[in-house]
Design an enzyme around this catalytic site. Structure first.
Site, PDB file in Angstrom:
ATOM      1  N   LYS A 194      -1.525   0.187   4.823  1.00  9.69           N
ATOM      2  CA  LYS A 194      -2.701   0.924   4.062  1.00  9.69           C
ATOM      3  C   LYS A 194      -3.565  -0.591   3.831  1.00  9.69           C
ATOM      4  O   LYS A 194      -2.855  -1.414   3.146  1.00  9.69           O
ATOM      5  CB  LYS A 194      -2.307   1.424   2.752  1.00  9.69           C
ATOM      6  N   LYS A 211     -11.738   4.862  -0.813  1.00  9.85           N
ATOM      7  CA  LYS A 211     -12.145   6.069  -1.560  1.00  9.85           C
ATOM      8  C   LYS A 211     -13.864   6.241  -1.833  1.00  9.85           C
ATOM      9  O   LYS A 211     -14.344   5.907  -2.956  1.00  9.85           O
ATOM     10  CB  LYS A 211     -11.608   5.500  -2.952  1.00  9.85           C
TER      11      LYS A 211
HETATM   12  O1  C5P Z   1       3.113  -1.430  -5.337  1.00  9.13           O
HETATM   13  P1  C5P Z   1       3.012   0.248  -5.279  1.00  9.13           P
HETATM   14  O2  C5P Z   1       4.186   0.920  -4.651  1.00  9.13           O
HETATM   15  O3  C5P Z   1       2.887   0.762  -6.666  1.00  9.13           O
HETATM   16  O4  C5P Z   1       1.773   0.713  -4.586  1.00  9.13           O
HETATM   17  C1  C5P Z   1       1.304   1.862  -4.486  1.00  9.13           C
HETATM   18  C2  C5P Z   1      -0.242   1.817  -3.690  1.00  9.13           C
HETATM   19  O5  C5P Z   1      -0.771   3.261  -3.855  1.00  9.13           O
HETATM   20  C3  C5P Z   1      -1.125   0.961  -4.473  1.00  9.13           C
HETATM   21  O6  C5P Z   1      -1.923   0.355  -3.411  1.00  9.13           O
HETATM   22  C4  C5P Z   1      -1.853   1.757  -5.259  1.00  9.13           C
HETATM   23  O7  C5P Z   1      -3.050   1.246  -5.627  1.00  9.13           O
HETATM   24  C5  C5P Z   1      -1.881   3.144  -4.483  1.00  9.13           C
HETATM   25  N1  C5P Z   1      -2.070   4.274  -5.294  1.00  9.13           N
HETATM   26  C6  C5P Z   1      -1.378   4.417  -6.490  1.00  9.13           C
HETATM   27  N2  C5P Z   1      -1.484   5.746  -7.113  1.00  9.13           N
HETATM   28  C7  C5P Z   1      -2.527   6.584  -6.785  1.00  9.13           C
HETATM   29  C8  C5P Z   1      -3.379   6.105  -5.700  1.00  9.13           C
HETATM   30  C9  C5P Z   1      -3.302   5.077  -5.003  1.00  9.13           C
HETATM   31  O8  C5P Z   1      -0.495   3.902  -6.519  1.00  9.13           O
HETATM   32  N3  C5P Z   1      -2.616   7.704  -7.583  1.00  9.13           N
END
Ligand code: C5P
Length: 232
Positions: A32, A61
Site C-alpha cells: 500500500k 482517498k
Molecule cells: O501500522 P499500522 O498497521 O497501524 O498501519 C495501518 C495502515 O492502515 C496505515 O497506513 C493507516 O493509515 C491505514 N489505515 C488505518 N485505519 C483506517 C484506514 C487506514 O489504520 N481506518
C-alpha cells in the site's frame, strides 16, 4: 481476487521504501502506498514499485467534484495500480464518475474501494462536526451499500465491521481491513484491533498491515507469519 496481506509502506522516502522492499527476495508482497510516500516521491514511486513486480493499493482517498475525480482516476488507471480508493462521502455520482475515469479503453480497470467513515471519526465528532445523527454502524453500512450500488468493488473498514458489510452488501463485495496486530504484539495507536487469524475468521478479504511488519526486527519473517495466520 483471493485473500492477501497488504503491507502499508508508510515511509517518507523512496530510499527507505526500496531498502525495505529489497529484503523480500522470494515472494513479492502486495504493498500500500499512501499520501505520505506519494506526495514525497510522486508517481515515479508507483512505477518503480510496479516494475519490481509488486501489486499496489494506492491509498489516496479522493474526494472532489465528480468531474475532477473522474479525470484524476484516469491518471491513476494509467499508472497501472491494482486497487485505488475514494471517500464514499463524495456521493454516488462522484463514485460513478470515478469508475468511468478508471475504466481503460479495453474495459479493464483497477479495483475501486471506498472509505466509509474514517475510524478516527467517532459518534460525537460525526454529530457535532458533520451533523450526521444516525448511529455510526448505520452510517457505515449505508455508505457501503451506496458504494456497492454505484458499482464499486468494496470498502476499507475495521475488521470488526467486515462481517456486517458482507451481510449487507454480499460476500463478493471486498472488505479491506487495517487495524491488524499479532496476539503478542504492540497495538500502538490502533484501538480496535484483530489478529490476522481473527480477521480471516470474520471474512476480511485483504488485511492492511503496517508497523507489525515494517517495524519488526525481521520484517520478512513478520510478513510470512502474517500470511500464514491469515491465509493458512
Ligand atoms: O501500522 P499500522 O498497521 O497501524 O498501519 C495501518 C495502515 O492502515 C496505515 O497506513 C493507516 O493509515 C491505514 N489505515 C488505518 N485505519 C483506517 C484506514 C487506514 O489504520 N481506518
Amino acid at each position: 481476487m483471493g485473500k492477501d496481506v497488504i503491507i502499508a509502506c508508510d515511509f517518507d522516502s523512496a530510499e527507505k521504501t526500496y531498502a525495505f522492499l529489497d529484503r523480500f527476495t522470494g515472494r513479492k508482497p502486495f504493498v500500500k502506498i499512501g499520501m505520505e510516500l506519494f506526495y514525497a516521491e510522486g508517481p515515479q514511486i508507483v512505477r518503480e514499485i510496479k516494475r519490481r513486480g509488486h501489486r499496489i493499493f494506492l491509498d489516496l482517498k479522493l474526494h472532489d467534484i465528480p468531474n475532477t475525480v473522474k479525470k484524476a482516476m484516469a491518471v491513476l488507471s494509467n499508472l497501472d495500480v491494482d486497487i485505488c480508493n475514494l471517500h464514499a462521502a463524495g456521493t454516488r455520482r462522484m463514485m460513478e464518475a470515478a469508475l468511468e475515469g478508471l475504466t481503460r479503453p479495453d474495459g479493464t480497470r483497477p479495483l475501486l474501494i471506498a472509505v466509509t467513515q474514517l475510524t478516527s471519526t467517532d459518534q460525537e465528532s460525526m454529530e457535532k462536526d458533520l451533523l450526521i445523527r444516525a448511529p455510526m454502524d448505520q452510517v457505515v453500512m449505508h455508505y457501503a451499500k451506496t458504494a456497492r450500488d454505484a458499482g464499486l468493488d468494496g470498502v476499507v473498514c475495521s475488521p470488526l465491521e467486515a462481517g456486517k458489510v458482507h451481510e449487507a452488501c454480499g460476500r463478493a463485495f471486498l472488505t479491506v481491513t487495517p487495524g491488524v496486530r499479532f496476539a503478542d504484539g504492540d497495538a500502538g495507536d490502533q484501538k480496535r484491533v484483530m489478529t490476522p487469524a481473527q480477521a480471516r475468521e470474520i471474512g476480511s478479504d485483504y488485511i492492511v498491515v503496517g508497523r507489525p511488519i515494517t517495524a519488526a526486527a525481521d520484517p520478512v519473517a513478520a510478513y510470512e507469519r502474517c500470511v500464514a495466520e491469515f491465509i493458512g
